[in-house]
Write a protein that holds these residues in place. Sequence first.
Motif, PDB file in Angstrom:
ATOM      1  N   PHE A  76       0.940  -1.162  -0.103  1.00 43.49           N
ATOM      2  CA  PHE A  76      -0.136   0.001  -0.131  1.00 43.49           C
ATOM      3  C   PHE A  76       0.779   1.204   0.016  1.00 43.49           C
ATOM      4  CE2 PHE A  76      -3.866   2.112   0.630  1.00 43.49           C
ATOM      5  CZ  PHE A  76      -3.668   3.128   1.670  1.00 43.49           C
ATOM      6  N   ASP A  77       0.327   2.159  -0.695  1.00 42.39           N
ATOM      7  CA  ASP A  77       0.967   3.672  -0.666  1.00 42.39           C
ATOM      8  C   ASP A  77       2.356   3.986  -1.358  1.00 42.39           C
ATOM      9  OD1 ASP A  77       0.806   6.197  -0.067  1.00 42.39           O
ATOM     10  OD2 ASP A  77       1.333   6.096   1.719  1.00 42.39           O
ATOM     11  N   PHE A  78       2.201   4.380  -2.543  1.00 47.52           N
ATOM     12  CA  PHE A  78       3.448   4.783  -3.149  1.00 47.52           C
ATOM     13  C   PHE A  78       3.233   6.132  -3.604  1.00 47.52           C
ATOM     14  CE2 PHE A  78       3.562   0.089  -4.805  1.00 47.52           C
ATOM     15  CZ  PHE A  78       4.979  -0.039  -4.429  1.00 47.52           C
ATOM     16  N   ASN A  79       3.976   6.852  -2.823  1.00 45.93           N
ATOM     17  CA  ASN A  79       3.795   8.474  -2.933  1.00 45.93           C
ATOM     18  C   ASN A  79       4.781   9.149  -3.592  1.00 45.93           C
ATOM     19  OD1 ASN A  79       1.338   8.851  -1.572  1.00 45.93           O
ATOM     20  ND2 ASN A  79       1.930   8.869   0.418  1.00 45.93           N
ATOM     21  N   ASP A  80       4.500  10.433  -3.845  1.00 49.39           N
ATOM     22  CA  ASP A  80       5.388  11.524  -4.043  1.00 49.39           C
ATOM     23  C   ASP A  80       5.888  11.384  -5.737  1.00 49.39           C
ATOM     24  OD1 ASP A  80       5.593  12.891  -1.582  1.00 49.39           O
ATOM     25  OD2 ASP A  80       7.130  11.800  -0.956  1.00 49.39           O
ATOM     26  N   ALA A  81       4.934  11.190  -6.694  1.00 48.33           N
ATOM     27  CA  ALA A  81       5.234  10.892  -7.920  1.00 48.33           C
ATOM     28  C   ALA A  81       4.744  11.749  -8.750  1.00 48.33           C
ATOM     29  CB  ALA A  81       4.263   9.388  -8.201  1.00 48.33           C
ATOM     30  N   TYR A  82       4.294  12.988  -8.351  1.00 46.47           N
ATOM     31  CA  TYR A  82       3.662  14.176  -9.298  1.00 46.47           C
ATOM     32  C   TYR A  82       4.636  14.512 -10.100  1.00 46.47           C
ATOM     33  CZ  TYR A  82      -1.397  14.662  -8.105  1.00 46.47           C
ATOM     34  OH  TYR A  82      -2.830  14.493  -8.042  1.00 46.47           O
ATOM     35  N   MET A  83       5.729  15.017  -9.358  1.00 47.37           N
ATOM     36  CA  MET A  83       6.841  15.819 -10.040  1.00 47.37           C
ATOM     37  C   MET A  83       7.684  14.901 -10.990  1.00 47.37           C
ATOM     38  SD  MET A  83       6.801  18.851  -9.060  1.00 47.37           S
ATOM     39  CE  MET A  83       8.565  19.932  -9.210  1.00 47.37           C
ATOM     40  N   GLN A  84       7.184  13.408 -10.966  1.00 49.61           N
ATOM     41  CA  GLN A  84       8.037  12.713 -11.805  1.00 49.61           C
ATOM     42  C   GLN A  84       7.756  12.773 -13.287  1.00 49.61           C
ATOM     43  OE1 GLN A  84       9.497   8.988  -9.887  1.00 49.61           O
ATOM     44  NE2 GLN A  84       8.501   9.885  -8.111  1.00 49.61           N
ATOM     45  N   PHE A  85       6.412  13.084 -13.668  1.00 53.26           N
ATOM     46  CA  PHE A  85       5.783  13.249 -14.913  1.00 53.26           C
ATOM     47  C   PHE A  85       6.078  14.433 -15.608  1.00 53.26           C
ATOM     48  CE2 PHE A  85       3.630   9.648 -12.765  1.00 53.26           C
ATOM     49  CZ  PHE A  85       3.459   8.895 -13.718  1.00 53.26           C
ATOM     50  N   ASP A  86       6.687  14.455 -16.714  1.00 57.92           N
ATOM     51  CA  ASP A  86       6.890  15.601 -17.542  1.00 57.92           C
ATOM     52  C   ASP A  86       5.533  16.020 -18.338  1.00 57.92           C
ATOM     53  OD1 ASP A  86       9.513  15.252 -17.469  1.00 57.92           O
ATOM     54  OD2 ASP A  86       9.937  13.843 -18.887  1.00 57.92           O
ATOM     55  N   CYS A 174       6.192   3.365   2.071  1.00 59.15           N
ATOM     56  CA  CYS A 174       5.336   2.400   1.551  1.00 59.15           C
ATOM     57  C   CYS A 174       5.314   1.277   2.772  1.00 59.15           C
ATOM     58  CB  CYS A 174       6.297   1.647   0.622  1.00 59.15           C
ATOM     59  SG  CYS A 174       6.423   2.762  -0.779  1.00 59.15           S
ATOM     60  N   GLU A 175       4.192   0.486   2.779  1.00 61.81           N
ATOM     61  CA  GLU A 175       3.891  -0.557   3.580  1.00 61.81           C
ATOM     62  C   GLU A 175       3.659  -1.732   2.797  1.00 61.81           C
ATOM     63  OE1 GLU A 175       0.282   0.364   5.679  1.00 61.81           O
ATOM     64  OE2 GLU A 175       1.015   2.559   6.218  1.00 61.81           O
ATOM     65  N   PHE A 176       4.608  -2.721   2.888  1.00 58.51           N
ATOM     66  CA  PHE A 176       4.829  -4.040   2.302  1.00 58.51           C
ATOM     67  C   PHE A 176       4.010  -5.400   2.975  1.00 58.51           C
ATOM     68  CE2 PHE A 176       8.124  -1.430   0.490  1.00 58.51           C
ATOM     69  CZ  PHE A 176       7.709  -1.622  -0.734  1.00 58.51           C
ATOM     70  N   PHE A 177       3.213  -5.979   2.437  1.00 54.41           N
ATOM     71  CA  PHE A 177       2.973  -7.358   2.902  1.00 54.41           C
ATOM     72  C   PHE A 177       1.937  -7.164   4.154  1.00 54.41           C
ATOM     73  CE2 PHE A 177       7.270  -8.103   1.122  1.00 54.41           C
ATOM     74  CZ  PHE A 177       6.967  -8.824   0.002  1.00 54.41           C
ATOM     75  N   GLN A 178       1.029  -6.433   3.955  1.00 55.17           N
ATOM     76  CA  GLN A 178       0.001  -6.026   4.856  1.00 55.17           C
ATOM     77  C   GLN A 178      -1.205  -6.852   4.961  1.00 55.17           C
ATOM     78  OE1 GLN A 178       0.541  -3.295   7.266  1.00 55.17           O
ATOM     79  NE2 GLN A 178       2.508  -3.355   6.325  1.00 55.17           N
ATOM     80  N   THR A 179      -1.897  -7.479   6.079  1.00 55.69           N
ATOM     81  CA  THR A 179      -2.795  -8.148   6.055  1.00 55.69           C
ATOM     82  C   THR A 179      -4.235  -7.471   6.175  1.00 55.69           C
ATOM     83  OG1 THR A 179      -2.527  -8.918   8.537  1.00 55.69           O
ATOM     84  CG2 THR A 179      -1.512 -10.239   6.811  1.00 55.69           C
ATOM     85  N   LYS A 180      -3.880  -6.308   6.465  1.00 53.80           N
ATOM     86  CA  LYS A 180      -5.213  -5.351   7.047  1.00 53.80           C
ATOM     87  C   LYS A 180      -4.989  -4.078   6.580  1.00 53.80           C
ATOM     88  CE  LYS A 180      -6.330  -4.499  11.121  1.00 53.80           C
ATOM     89  NZ  LYS A 180      -6.967  -4.684  12.423  1.00 53.80           N
ATOM     90  N   ILE A 181      -5.730  -3.187   5.643  1.00 54.00           N
ATOM     91  CA  ILE A 181      -5.402  -2.035   5.542  1.00 54.00           C
ATOM     92  C   ILE A 181      -6.900  -1.001   5.879  1.00 54.00           C
ATOM     93  CG2 ILE A 181      -3.710  -2.366   3.899  1.00 54.00           C
ATOM     94  CD1 ILE A 181      -5.567  -1.966   1.627  1.00 54.00           C
ATOM     95  N   LYS A 182      -6.840   0.310   6.120  1.00 57.93           N
ATOM     96  CA  LYS A 182      -7.897   1.223   5.957  1.00 57.93           C
ATOM     97  C   LYS A 182      -7.940   1.783   4.823  1.00 57.93           C
ATOM     98  CE  LYS A 182      -7.923   1.695  11.007  1.00 57.93           C
ATOM     99  NZ  LYS A 182      -7.728   2.711  12.234  1.00 57.93           N
ATOM    100  N   TYR A 183      -8.944   1.872   3.996  1.00 55.77           N
ATOM    101  CA  TYR A 183      -9.056   2.610   2.808  1.00 55.77           C
ATOM    102  C   TYR A 183     -10.546   3.124   2.615  1.00 55.77           C
ATOM    103  CZ  TYR A 183      -7.478   3.542  -2.023  1.00 55.77           C
ATOM    104  OH  TYR A 183      -7.034   4.334  -2.933  1.00 55.77           O
ATOM    105  N   LEU A 184     -10.510   4.478   2.199  1.00 52.83           N
ATOM    106  CA  LEU A 184     -11.822   5.280   1.806  1.00 52.83           C
ATOM    107  C   LEU A 184     -13.015   4.916   2.987  1.00 52.83           C
ATOM    108  CD1 LEU A 184     -11.652   4.583  -1.897  1.00 52.83           C
ATOM    109  CD2 LEU A 184     -11.342   6.577  -0.537  1.00 52.83           C
ATOM    110  N   GLY A 185     -12.419   4.803   4.225  1.00 52.18           N
ATOM    111  CA  GLY A 185     -13.367   4.554   5.257  1.00 52.18           C
ATOM    112  C   GLY A 185     -13.906   3.125   5.593  1.00 52.18           C
ATOM    113  N   HIS A 186     -13.158   2.305   5.044  1.00 52.30           N
ATOM    114  CA  HIS A 186     -13.605   0.882   5.037  1.00 52.30           C
ATOM    115  C   HIS A 186     -11.988   0.327   5.713  1.00 52.30           C
ATOM    116  CE1 HIS A 186     -16.885   2.147   2.615  1.00 52.30           C
ATOM    117  NE2 HIS A 186     -17.432   1.141   3.209  1.00 52.30           N
TER     118      HIS A 186
END
Length: 692
Positions: A76-86, A174-186
Amino acid sequence: MVEAELNRLQDAGVITPTNYSDWAAPIVIVKRPNGKIRICADYSTGLNACVEAHFHPLPLPEDIFVNLKGRKYFTFDFNDAYMQFDVDEVTKNILTINTHRGLYKFNRLVPGIKSAPGAFQQAIEKVLIGVQEATPYLDDVIVASNNLSQHVKSIRQVLQRFAEYNITVNYDKCEFFQTKIKYLGHIVDTEGIRPDPNKIMAIINLPRPTNVNELRSFLGSVNFYCKFIATMRSLRAPLDELLQSQKKWFWSTKCEESFQKFKTILTSDLMLTHFNPQLPIIVAADASMQGLGAQISHIMPDGTEKLVAHASRSLTPAEKNYGQIEKEALSLVFAVKKFHRMVYGQKFILRTDHKPLLSIFGAKKGIPIHSTSRLQRWALTLMSYDFGIEHVKTEHFGNVDMLSRLIPPKHVDDEDFVIACATLEYNIRSVVHDSINTLPITHHMIEESTRKCTLLQQVMLHVQTAWPKDAKSLHNNDLIPYFNRRESLSVVDNILLDGERIVIPLTYRNRILKTLHKGHQGQQRMKAIARSHVYWPSIDKNIEDYVRACGKCQLNAKTPVKTKLSSGPIAERAMQRIHIDFAGPVRSKYYLIIVDSYSKWPEAYQSTTISTAKVIDILSDFFNRFGYPESIVSDNGTQFVSAEFQQFCKARNIRHFKTAPYHPQSNGQAERYSDIVKRALEKSFTEETKDN
């Protein structure tokens, strides 16, 4: 520092200088605690209003959850990619920023532009097309698998795609190999998908009111929800009795029953709905002296408003010292960050009961430059969201007001928000200490003097509580200058700040003026330095009076201009024309001033004589380093009009222009620097130097 950061971004290919652009957003500078700065752009000043949103469909929560059902492993969660796109050439031109060095266009996708979320979603979907177990949602990527080996294979596919497109990830986020995540209120885990209980935790954990003020806040929320559920009105009777002035406070069994019934109704399916980005989104936030309250809701097709989630948190000790406007602004930032995954990339309405925030966060003229440091940083945070801001009267805002006032006594705040608060305070304190380090007084001296100053104590009290509605309500006229700047005032470490400037108590103002005038700086230079570090009412007038009272400055002051001056031909390249002149004598020393007309590069050579031979010797040294100029401009001094000097110029194919007699302004470049050098040397000589 701004120069260095612009050079860094230009060298990295993030920005490129340009001579012309139809669009230009103002540059916004944020100082970091390590002394460096971050350069942003404020596109809310006009561009966002004219740019259409990129209508690439964002995935619906239902579509995402279909891909997650029955899975066991999540990354879950790959961040900070905006500035990498031309971006393309057309987009580069409209992403132009205006700086003191001219215009620069961004070559990469910039957060804060309205069309960025949709464009980014489309780009990241193209990057990950064909990777079956990867689900991108804006700047998050979820990889969900049925077994560990398949999960590792999918992660490698995602990282390989990122490598192909030169996209990097922030490993710490980044969070790798999680068995539970919180996402969009669920909550998504191996058992399936279920609503997140934290959505209603703020209501479930509401403590019972302990005084009349807290009860009024609670009943204000009851009033808000009465328009949705008529039976709520009957719950008020036992509680209304406690509001009677002659009634002694006693929380009876009936009061407790009404209170618990209210919480049950508010957390029921009758009041709550699932998040649906296709419905209008309302985010409301409020602040009290104890905490922050927020909620997100939808406007349903029948026109009713239904809640999606509640949130609240207590204020940290540092935040309790904020001014009221800062607390209210913090509640808005808390709300959008808490509901980030629901509102980012979506158009929504942000509601507040604090009207001054509309001019700060809702203005289309850019972030007010006199806002406090905290408000400026929060404004930059909100720039990444597409929202309209609305003011709601306090009496109609009871539902959110209740969340901010009724905070559980043992409430534990989310770690992320506590860290964010500590980071912000560290940044602000670093700015304060950086300013103090440039002053001839210490933090303790300013704090102690501020504590003893009755006027500044009154100002700080108003900042941390509330200012009256108009200046006429003030009992002390000395408060009026501070009242007029109330939106820029804040308190940090028991010191009053105006923006990022230290408000200096009366005791140390003369000492500050003496430091500002060190080296006998002129009025404008002193004011420019003061505007970066210190403030007090009438500081500009005090600076002017101080310079006028300086004997050395008046003795060496320039004579007024007698006639209107006009400039000569403008040089088009370096060493096309240089200006020379002698300054002095200053303490039996002369200084030959050489100035390049194009670059304004000055050099001063000390000499005991002003003969032609000495001039030729100095110019030869200058020419050995920079090459021959095309022309030289000088006055009619004997050393410059001699046959030897004329032969020197002719042999090197240098044209020599002489100014009109008794008109030194014709050689203004050299005369200007001669004047600066001469007066600076005269001022800097102390009595000991004269005796020697």
